[in-house]
Motif scaffolding. Sequence first.
Motif, PDB file in Angstrom:
ATOM      1  N   ARG A  23     104.332  90.865  71.357  1.00  0.00           N
ATOM      2  CA  ARG A  23     103.770  91.381  70.124  1.00  0.00           C
ATOM      3  C   ARG A  23     103.810  90.158  69.019  1.00  0.00           C
ATOM      4  NH1 ARG A  23     102.881  95.828  66.558  1.00  0.00           N
ATOM      5  NH2 ARG A  23     103.182  97.119  68.449  1.00  0.00           N
ATOM      6  N   ASN A  26     101.255  87.956  69.542  1.00  0.00           N
ATOM      7  CA  ASN A  26      99.891  88.553  69.234  1.00  0.00           C
ATOM      8  C   ASN A  26      99.981  88.622  67.664  1.00  0.00           C
ATOM      9  OD1 ASN A  26      98.858  88.898  71.730  1.00  0.00           O
ATOM     10  ND2 ASN A  26      99.698  90.984  71.816  1.00  0.00           N
ATOM     11  N   ARG A  29      98.166  85.707  65.724  1.00  0.00           N
ATOM     12  CA  ARG A  29      96.791  85.670  66.005  1.00  0.00           C
ATOM     13  C   ARG A  29      96.096  86.855  65.145  1.00  0.00           C
ATOM     14  NH1 ARG A  29      98.341  83.965  71.105  1.00  0.00           N
ATOM     15  NH2 ARG A  29      98.140  86.118  71.822  1.00  0.00           N
ATOM     16  N   ASP A  31      96.779  90.229  65.691  1.00  0.00           N
ATOM     17  CA  ASP A  31      96.797  91.297  66.497  1.00  0.00           C
ATOM     18  C   ASP A  31      98.018  92.135  66.465  1.00  0.00           C
ATOM     19  OD1 ASP A  31      94.067  91.243  67.264  1.00  0.00           O
ATOM     20  OD2 ASP A  31      94.603  89.385  68.513  1.00  0.00           O
ATOM     21  N   SER A  92      92.025  94.473  63.479  1.00  0.00           N
ATOM     22  CA  SER A  92      92.395  93.395  64.622  1.00  0.00           C
ATOM     23  C   SER A  92      91.608  92.828  65.070  1.00  0.00           C
ATOM     24  CB  SER A  92      93.212  94.243  65.745  1.00  0.00           C
ATOM     25  OG  SER A  92      93.184  93.475  66.876  1.00  0.00           O
ATOM     26  N   LYS A  94      90.987  91.204  68.093  1.00  0.00           N
ATOM     27  CA  LYS A  94      90.836  91.396  69.424  1.00  0.00           C
ATOM     28  C   LYS A  94      90.149  92.865  69.544  1.00  0.00           C
ATOM     29  CE  LYS A  94      92.087  89.768  72.962  1.00  0.00           C
ATOM     30  NZ  LYS A  94      91.131  88.873  73.531  1.00  0.00           N
TER      31      LYS A  94
END
Length: 226
Positions: A23, A26, A29, A31, A92, A94
Amino acid sequence: MSTSTTIKDVLNELAALEDPKMREANERRGDDHGVNLSHLRALAKRLRTRHELALQLWATGNTAARLLSTLVCKPKACSAAELDAMIRDIRSPKLLDWFVVNVVKPGRHAEELRLRWKDGDDLVGRAGWSLTTDRIVKNAGGLDLSALLDQIETEMKQAPDYKQWAMNHCLAEIGIHHPEYRKRAIGIGKRLAVLIDYPASPGCTPPYASLWITEMVRRRKEAPAR
């Protein structure tokens, strides 16, 4: 996995897959989830297509649940209005990319939504340009490539980051796949210098469009004929 599996069962399994370190990585980035994507795909494979469950997963607002939703839904069961409402609730990158690839492209409304989203802000605009890039590579008939280059030249430098990335990809694919526009695409890349300093791993093609186009064309020319 049994068809009697409930939304509660799936959410419990997703919670068990949560990894705090993932997490943290992510979130750097943009996300907001901590589930390994390979584990997510394995769960989707066990669930198979479950459209009602997919809608329930999406309704949670949880990014990991929504990523899973894109893998188990029936894309052709979604209306253009539903897809438009869904994308405007995505935060997000992604999730945005999985939504476009797994739900919008296989569905019935990709072209309608491409036109609706292309001039949108950040993530919505990214989706529109991603769909445009897909057409440039696979089926450019009917597209005004000169007009697309005009828009890229005018707007890409000031575009929000996520949308800018997709516009830059579109620019590169025009130059790679359409020789008649290659010189102009390379020139636009050089003038705008978008992503010119973006780091690339050894052996990887940098995303700076002028180098990207030149390198991919070189590779195509050197590739053995099949």
